[in-house]
Every structure is written in structure tokens, then in C-alpha cells.
Design an enzyme around this catalytic site. Structure first.
Site, PDB file in Angstrom:
ATOM      1  N   ARG A 195       1.313 -10.114 -12.043  1.00 10.67           N
ATOM      2  CA  ARG A 195       2.095 -11.284 -11.672  1.00 10.67           C
ATOM      3  C   ARG A 195       1.757 -11.842 -10.294  1.00 10.67           C
ATOM      4  O   ARG A 195       1.553 -13.047 -10.139  1.00 10.67           O
ATOM      5  CB  ARG A 195       3.617 -10.968 -11.667  1.00 10.67           C
ATOM      6  CG  ARG A 195       4.254 -11.057 -13.018  1.00 10.67           C
ATOM      7  CD  ARG A 195       5.299  -9.997 -13.132  1.00 10.67           C
ATOM      8  NE  ARG A 195       4.631  -8.730 -13.108  1.00 10.67           N
ATOM      9  CZ  ARG A 195       4.103  -8.151 -14.199  1.00 10.67           C
ATOM     10  NH1 ARG A 195       4.252  -8.687 -15.362  1.00 10.67           N
ATOM     11  NH2 ARG A 195       3.448  -6.998 -14.111  1.00 10.67           N
ATOM     12  N   THR A 196       1.736 -10.977  -9.292  1.00  5.97           N
ATOM     13  CA  THR A 196       1.575 -11.479  -7.924  1.00  5.97           C
ATOM     14  C   THR A 196       0.203 -12.127  -7.770  1.00  5.97           C
ATOM     15  O   THR A 196       0.072 -13.239  -7.249  1.00  5.97           O
ATOM     16  CB  THR A 196       1.767 -10.325  -6.918  1.00  5.97           C
ATOM     17  OG1 THR A 196       2.959  -9.620  -7.292  1.00  5.97           O
ATOM     18  CG2 THR A 196       1.911 -10.839  -5.516  1.00  5.97           C
TER      19      THR A 196
ATOM     20  N   LYS B 237     -19.367   1.125   2.076  1.00  7.91           N
ATOM     21  CA  LYS B 237     -20.395   1.537   3.044  1.00  7.91           C
ATOM     22  C   LYS B 237     -19.757   2.018   4.342  1.00  7.91           C
ATOM     23  O   LYS B 237     -20.446   2.288   5.310  1.00  7.91           O
ATOM     24  CB  LYS B 237     -21.316   0.350   3.361  1.00  7.91           C
ATOM     25  CG  LYS B 237     -22.018  -0.232   2.154  1.00  7.91           C
ATOM     26  CD  LYS B 237     -22.769  -1.510   2.566  1.00  7.91           C
ATOM     27  CE  LYS B 237     -23.079  -2.368   1.363  1.00  7.91           C
ATOM     28  NZ  LYS B 237     -23.424  -3.738   1.742  1.00  7.91           N
TER      29      LYS B 237
ATOM     30  N   ARG C 275      -2.276  -7.133  -0.675  1.00  8.53           N
ATOM     31  CA  ARG C 275      -1.489  -6.016  -1.218  1.00  8.53           C
ATOM     32  C   ARG C 275      -2.261  -4.728  -0.975  1.00  8.53           C
ATOM     33  O   ARG C 275      -3.439  -4.631  -1.298  1.00  8.53           O
ATOM     34  CB  ARG C 275      -1.248  -6.181  -2.714  1.00  8.53           C
ATOM     35  CG  ARG C 275      -0.668  -4.920  -3.341  1.00  8.53           C
ATOM     36  CD  ARG C 275      -0.293  -5.081  -4.791  1.00  8.53           C
ATOM     37  NE  ARG C 275       0.880  -5.933  -4.936  1.00  8.53           N
ATOM     38  CZ  ARG C 275       1.517  -6.113  -6.100  1.00  8.53           C
ATOM     39  NH1 ARG C 275       1.083  -5.499  -7.202  1.00  8.53           N
ATOM     40  NH2 ARG C 275       2.572  -6.890  -6.174  1.00  8.53           N
TER      41      ARG C 275
ATOM     42  N   HIS D 143       8.097  -6.413  -0.241  1.00  8.96           N
ATOM     43  CA  HIS D 143       7.422  -7.355  -1.157  1.00  8.96           C
ATOM     44  C   HIS D 143       8.185  -8.679  -1.018  1.00  8.96           C
ATOM     45  O   HIS D 143       8.908  -9.111  -1.907  1.00  8.96           O
ATOM     46  CB  HIS D 143       7.503  -6.807  -2.578  1.00  8.96           C
ATOM     47  CG  HIS D 143       6.584  -7.475  -3.572  1.00  8.96           C
ATOM     48  ND1 HIS D 143       5.931  -8.665  -3.326  1.00  8.96           N
ATOM     49  CD2 HIS D 143       6.231  -7.090  -4.827  1.00  8.96           C
ATOM     50  CE1 HIS D 143       5.217  -8.988  -4.398  1.00  8.96           C
ATOM     51  NE2 HIS D 143       5.379  -8.053  -5.316  1.00  8.96           N
TER      52      HIS D 143
END
Ligand code: CP
Length: 301
Positions: free
Chosen positions: A49-50, A78, A99, A127
Site C-alpha cells: 500500500r505505502t 559493496k 521505509r 508511520h
């Protein structure tokens, strides 16, 4: 507003302004133009969703997005640092949506880059864009944010959506009932905040006993990914399952919200009742995220 990191950073006026802006965008009264904007969506943790709603929001405003999903194909492999990764992506883009599994990482990101940063979930912490779309969903279903009686059910310890939502609601004088397994209660710092603001709340075990008092029930998944011992998850999974039978005595305005994804905590027989609002809630995420982009990128005029 330069960044959106925590609900604690937003005033009541800023929250209400975002609600009004989302409504204007949804109804077509305002059509911000982001055709010269490029958003970076940096997702170290999975999301449906986000990630999709931020991308949809930017594209529907005429802008574009570039997305990093995990680190597998990046130079993090790396040995490039988090800070260098962000500073590099900030050279190419106008705003970062991020996120991660690490609490505080979005705040840190906002300190190392000079473009706006939006927290799309930092571990079990916050959130905020979910909380804002939740509030927008509440306004749309209840006509107000003020003086509502709300049950918050599920994993209240690790569920970042409920942390942000409860902090956001504390500006609107709610009565809150918290129902969770005993090991997954709301963190003390959130309860302390509520006491400081004189918000009435009660920790309960049985949601059915008070369901007829509720305007809303906000249900969350047990956050399996935050448990260090899988056996602890097995002990609490399935602790709270809301089904249609439990909704016989609810108020006519009652709605069930859930940030999704759902595992088993809302039975699918609830989906066809007038009380289910979780998929419309997900849709509201696009309008709220359009409002957030518009506010942070200064295109609200
Ligand atoms: N509500 C929410 O954050 O869902 P995703 O994890 O799918 O983005």
C-alpha cells in the site's frame, strides 16, 4: 513543514490543513501540478500500500517516481553507507519517501539530506502518513475527528501505525480502549503522553464487552517480523479475530479500520458488512499522500 517524520512534530492545525487539502484534491477542487517533480521511494522493508499509493499519488499529480526496493541491486552491497546512499539519491530527486526496519532512521535521513524526507515507516516506531490517511478515513466516515470512542486492537507494542494514530488522535479528545495480548501492550511512553494530555483510555482484554460503545475499531496485525523468537509469535498469533457475529450490537456509524495487510485478524465475512472500511481506507491513502507531496513540495497555492 519541511519533513514528515513523526506525528509528534505536527500541530493540530497542520493535521487539519492536510485533511482539507486531501479533500480538495479528492473532489477535484484543487489540481496541484507536480510535472517537474521526481520522488524517490526508498523501501528497505516490504510494502504494498505505502509504496504503490505514494507512486500513484505522484503520478496522478503529473510527477514521476524512482524506486529502490531492498538493497540487493544497489551499491549498499559493496559497503556504501546509509548516509552516502541517501545523499546520492537526493542529488537526483526532489523528495525522499523512506521505509526501513530501524527506528529513528527517517529522522536521521532528514538530517543528512537537504530535500524533504517522508517517513513511510521506521521499524516499530512511527508511520505518520498512515496515521494521516487513517484520520482522513475517520473524518469521511464519522464527519468529525472530535470526541470519538475508538477501540484499538492487536499488536500495540510493535504496531507503528497505532503509535502514530494514537498520538494523532490525542489532539481530538478521544476515549480509547486498547485490547492486546498482555506481551503486546501499548508502550509506556505513549500512555504517558495520553495521561499528560488528559486523554481517557482503558486497557482491556475482551473487545466484545465494549463493542457497542465504539464509533470505530482499529484492528492491527501481530507484527511477526518484529519478534526475535518465532515461538513467541506462535503463542500470540490469532489472539484477536474479529468476525461478523461480533458486530451484531454495534452503532450504526460503526466502522472497522485496518492499515492492512491483514493476516487473520479480521475474518473475511466482515468484508461484505457495512462496517468494513479497510479497502476504502487504503484508497484514501492516495489522496492523503497527494496532499503530503503538495505540502512538502510547496505546490498548494
Ligand atoms: N499499511 C501499510 O503500511 O501497508 P504496506 O506495508 O503494504 O505498505
Amino acid at each position: 513543514m519541511k519533513n514528515l517524520i513523526s506525528m509528534r512534530d505536527l500541530s493540530k492545525k497542520e493535521i487539519l490543513d492536510l485533511m482539507k487539502l486531501a479533500e480538495k484534491i479528492e473532489t477535484g477542487k484543487l489540481k496541484p501540478d507536480m510535472s517537474d517533480k521526481l520522488g524517490a521511494l526508498i523501501f528497505y522493508e516490504p510494502s504494498t500500500r505505502t509504496q504503490f499509493s505514494f507512486a500513484t499519488a505522484m503520478k496522478r499529480l503529473g510527477g514521476q517516481t524512482v524506486t529502490m526496493r531492498g538493497t540487493g541491486s544497489t551499491s549498499v552491497k559493496k559497503g556504501e553507507s546509509f548516509a552516502d546512499t541517501l545523499q546520492t539519491i537526493a542529488q537526483y530527486t526532489d523528495i525522499i519517501v523512506i521505509r526501513t526496519a530501524v527506528e529513528g532512521s527517517a529522522r536521521y535521513a532528514s538530517e543528512v539530506v537537504d530535500i524533504p524526507v517522508v517517513n513511510a515507516g521506521d521499524g516499530a516506531n512511527q508511520h505518520p502518513t498512515q496515521a494521516l490517511l487513517d484520520l482522513y478515513s475517520i473524518v469521511k466516515t464519522q464527519g468529525t475527528l472530535e470526541n470519538l470512542t475508538i477501540g484499538v486492537v492487536g499488536d500495540l507494542k510493535f504496531g507503528r501505525t497505532v503509535h502514530s494514530l494514537v498520538q494523532a488522535l490525542s489532539d481530538f479528545n478521544p476515549k480509547l480502549y486498547f485490547a492486546s495480548p498482555s506481551h503486546l501492550k501499548m508502550p509506556p511512553y505513549i500512555l504517558d503522553d495520553l495521561r499528560e494530555k488528559n486523554i481517557e483510555f482503558e486497557e482491556i482484554r475482551d473487545i466484545e464487552k465494549i463493542i457497542d460503545k465504539l464509533d470505530l475499531m482499529y484492528v492491527t496485525r501481530i507484527q511477526k517480523e518484529r519478534f526475535t523468537d518465532p515461538e513467541d509469535y506462535e503463542k500470540v498469533k490469532g489472539s484477536y479475530i474479529i468476525n461478523k457475529n461480533m458486530l451484531k450490537s454495534v452503532k450504526s456509524n460503526f466502522k472497522v479500520l485496518h492499515p492492512l495487510p491483514r493476516v487473520d485478524e479480521i475474518a473475511t465475512d466482515v468484508d461484505d458488512t457495512p462496517y468494513a472500511y479497510y479497502f476504502q481506507q487504503a484508497k484514501n491513502g492516495v489522496f492523503m499522500r497527494q496532499a503530503i507531496f503538495t505540502t512538502l513540495l510547496g505546490s498548494a497555492e
